[in-house]
Design a protein around this motif. Structure first.
Motif, mmCIF file in Angstrom:
data_model
loop_
_atom_site.group_PDB
_atom_site.id
_atom_site.type_symbol
_atom_site.label_atom_id
_atom_site.label_comp_id
_atom_site.label_asym_id
_atom_site.label_seq_id
_atom_site.Cartn_x
_atom_site.Cartn_y
_atom_site.Cartn_z
ATOM 1 N N CYS A 14 43.361 107.321 -17.400
ATOM 2 C CA CYS A 14 42.669 106.901 -16.131
ATOM 3 C C CYS A 14 42.972 108.100 -15.068
ATOM 4 O O CYS A 14 42.319 108.147 -14.048
ATOM 5 C CB CYS A 14 42.686 105.633 -15.710
ATOM 6 S SG CYS A 14 44.502 105.337 -15.127
ATOM 7 N N GLY A 15 43.920 109.029 -15.333
ATOM 8 C CA GLY A 15 44.312 109.775 -14.504
ATOM 9 C C GLY A 15 45.298 109.477 -13.493
ATOM 10 O O GLY A 15 45.479 110.126 -12.702
ATOM 11 N N VAL A 16 45.722 108.306 -13.287
ATOM 12 C CA VAL A 16 46.527 107.517 -12.197
ATOM 13 C C VAL A 16 47.906 107.861 -12.471
ATOM 14 O O VAL A 16 48.620 107.699 -13.692
ATOM 15 C CB VAL A 16 46.259 106.095 -11.997
ATOM 16 C CG1 VAL A 16 47.228 105.537 -11.002
ATOM 17 C CG2 VAL A 16 44.865 106.037 -11.589
ATOM 18 N N SER A 17 48.865 108.369 -11.441
ATOM 19 C CA SER A 17 50.277 108.565 -11.720
ATOM 20 C C SER A 17 51.004 107.294 -11.198
ATOM 21 O O SER A 17 50.492 106.711 -10.601
ATOM 22 C CB SER A 17 50.687 109.842 -11.294
ATOM 23 O OG SER A 17 50.664 109.713 -9.855
ATOM 24 N N GLY A 18 52.188 107.300 -12.015
ATOM 25 C CA GLY A 18 53.209 106.335 -11.430
ATOM 26 C C GLY A 18 52.990 104.756 -11.891
ATOM 27 O O GLY A 18 53.624 104.167 -11.395
ATOM 28 N N MET A 19 52.004 104.870 -12.749
ATOM 29 C CA MET A 19 51.541 103.355 -13.338
ATOM 30 C C MET A 19 52.063 102.917 -14.676
ATOM 31 O O MET A 19 51.722 101.930 -15.217
ATOM 32 C CB MET A 19 50.161 102.963 -13.146
ATOM 33 C CG MET A 19 49.829 102.934 -11.680
ATOM 34 S SD MET A 19 50.423 101.728 -10.858
ATOM 35 C CE MET A 19 49.193 100.472 -11.255
ATOM 36 N N MET A 20 52.713 103.927 -15.176
ATOM 37 C CA MET A 20 53.377 103.569 -16.778
ATOM 38 C C MET A 20 54.334 102.923 -16.921
ATOM 39 O O MET A 20 55.236 102.987 -16.303
ATOM 40 C CB MET A 20 53.427 105.275 -17.612
ATOM 41 C CG MET A 20 52.317 106.118 -17.613
ATOM 42 S SD MET A 20 50.772 105.639 -18.064
ATOM 43 C CE MET A 20 51.066 105.508 -19.919
ATOM 44 N N LYS A 21 54.375 101.930 -17.803
ATOM 45 C CA LYS A 21 55.522 101.301 -18.217
ATOM 46 C C LYS A 21 55.861 101.370 -19.818
ATOM 47 O O LYS A 21 54.990 101.390 -20.432
ATOM 48 C CB LYS A 21 55.158 99.682 -18.080
ATOM 49 C CG LYS A 21 56.021 98.525 -18.239
ATOM 50 C CD LYS A 21 55.518 97.111 -18.364
ATOM 51 C CE LYS A 21 56.221 96.196 -19.041
ATOM 52 N NZ LYS A 21 56.077 96.609 -20.459
ATOM 53 N N PRO A 22 57.078 101.226 -20.111
ATOM 54 C CA PRO A 22 57.223 101.427 -21.665
ATOM 55 C C PRO A 22 56.664 100.243 -22.174
ATOM 56 O O PRO A 22 56.531 99.251 -21.479
ATOM 57 C CB PRO A 22 58.733 101.015 -21.541
ATOM 58 C CG PRO A 22 59.496 101.503 -20.439
ATOM 59 C CD PRO A 22 58.279 101.191 -19.384
ATOM 60 N N ASN A 23 55.897 100.472 -23.406
ATOM 61 C CA ASN A 23 55.105 99.497 -23.880
ATOM 62 C C ASN A 23 56.172 98.702 -24.798
ATOM 63 O O ASN A 23 56.088 98.601 -26.188
ATOM 64 C CB ASN A 23 54.030 99.857 -24.859
ATOM 65 C CG ASN A 23 53.031 98.920 -25.389
ATOM 66 O OD1 ASN A 23 53.145 97.878 -24.710
ATOM 67 N ND2 ASN A 23 52.253 99.007 -26.545
ATOM 68 N N ILE A 24 56.956 97.993 -24.027
ATOM 69 C CA ILE A 24 58.124 96.988 -24.587
ATOM 70 C C ILE A 24 57.912 95.606 -23.812
ATOM 71 O O ILE A 24 57.725 95.793 -22.619
ATOM 72 C CB ILE A 24 59.857 97.436 -23.914
ATOM 73 C CG1 ILE A 24 59.686 98.948 -24.324
ATOM 74 C CG2 ILE A 24 60.709 96.663 -24.623
ATOM 75 C CD1 ILE A 24 60.661 99.274 -25.779
#
Ligand code: BJW
Length: 240
Positions: free
Chosen positions: A140-150
């Protein structure tokens, strides 16, 4: 098909990877990689300090990338490949050692170290590279929204629709190297039993939910599981 069991379901925990050199969560000192699991693996901890949680998992990646499967992982892969019934693995582990061993039907209910999820669009980024609070989601091109998939405490588990079906359909449920204290995984044995499965526990010592198992095999699973798998495969060949 002359198999004793038509559908074997295996639930694995940190103990299955212990003989690959990976730390379990509830060792004698109660610490996990020098931290209390509750200080890192909760959604509140991530919201409070995402930089720290990203860094914690980034630092863990090289060790998990380099880890090799041990005889317990290999035995389960052999079971899937050679048993004429169906074999599925539900793992609580975020490492990828079952896949490295050759298992194909693996469901990661607590996530994977080599994935991040975008909290904006929900898409998964597969990567062994570092992910942090600046990472841009490639979808989606948005930054700062990633979370480890844990899956942190307080979050819903993954693949639960599939897991419920597997629990209802299996006729043998095998738990390997899990302390039986974290729910809902600790309750899976009860569901499988309710639907009629035989239940086996493989662990170093009795797990918290050990009274729910029909059979107990105590010892290192790298030694006990290969024996069990070879027995199952031999029984099948004899009955053909
Ligand atoms: C060997 C060996 C060798 C060593 N051979 N054996 C019901 C009752 C009470 C509480 C709850 C409940 N339902 C939910 C909860 C709350 C909570 C919970 O369970 N809390 C308890 C601690 C009380 N559960 C949750 O929050 C879960 N989410 C949830 O329920 O959401 C509901 C919801 C629904 C809808 C919307 C929203 C919410 C999520 C749980 C997430 C768990 N996450 C962690 C961290 C992941 C981080 C990471 O991996 O980096 O997952 S916690 C940690 O524990 C990790 C593990 O997968 C998990 C289980 O640990 P495991 O694998 O059992 O390891 P150990 O160390 O405990 O045990 C190792 C065992 O191996 C030992 O027994 C050794 O003896 C043995 N062993 N060497 C054989 N060689």
């Amino acid at each position: 098909m002359n198999t004793k069991y038509k559908r074997i379901l295996v639930l694995t925990g940190a103990g299955v990877s212990a003989e690959s050199g990976l730390a379990t969560f509830r060792d004698a000192d109660g610490l996990w990689n020098n931290h209390k699991v509750e200080d890192v693996a909760t959604i509140e901890a991530f919201e409070r300090n995402p930089e720290f949680v990203h860094q914690f998992y980034n630092e863990m990646k090289p060790e998990l990338l380099k880890a090799r499967p041990n005889p317990a992982h290999l035995a389960l892969a052999k079971l899937e490949q050679e048993y004429s019934g169906e074999v599925n693995i539900i793992t609580q582990n975020v490492d990828t050692l079952h896949e490295k061993a050759g298992s194909r039907k693996v469901y990661h209910i607590h996530g994977q170290i080599n994935q991040a999820v975008c909290l904006n669009c929900g898409q998964i980024l597969e990567t062994w590279d570092d992910v942090d609070t600046q990472t841009v989601c490639p979808h989606c091109g948005v930054s700062g929204m990633m979370k480890p998939n844990i899956v942190f405490f307080g979050e819903a588990l993954l693949c639960m629709d599939k897991v419920q079906k597997l629990l209802a359909e299996c006729d043998l449920f095998v738990s390997v190297g899990t302390s039986g204290v974290v729910y809902p995984a600790a309750g899976f044995v009860q569901t499988a039993k309710y639907y009629g499965a035989e239940t086996y526990e493989f662990n170093l010592e009795a797990a918290s939910n050990n009274y729910l198992f029909d059979k107990h095999v105590y010892g290192k699973c790298g030694e006990t599981l290969p024996v069990f798998v070879n027995e199952l495969l031999a029984e099948t060949k004899e009955s053909e």
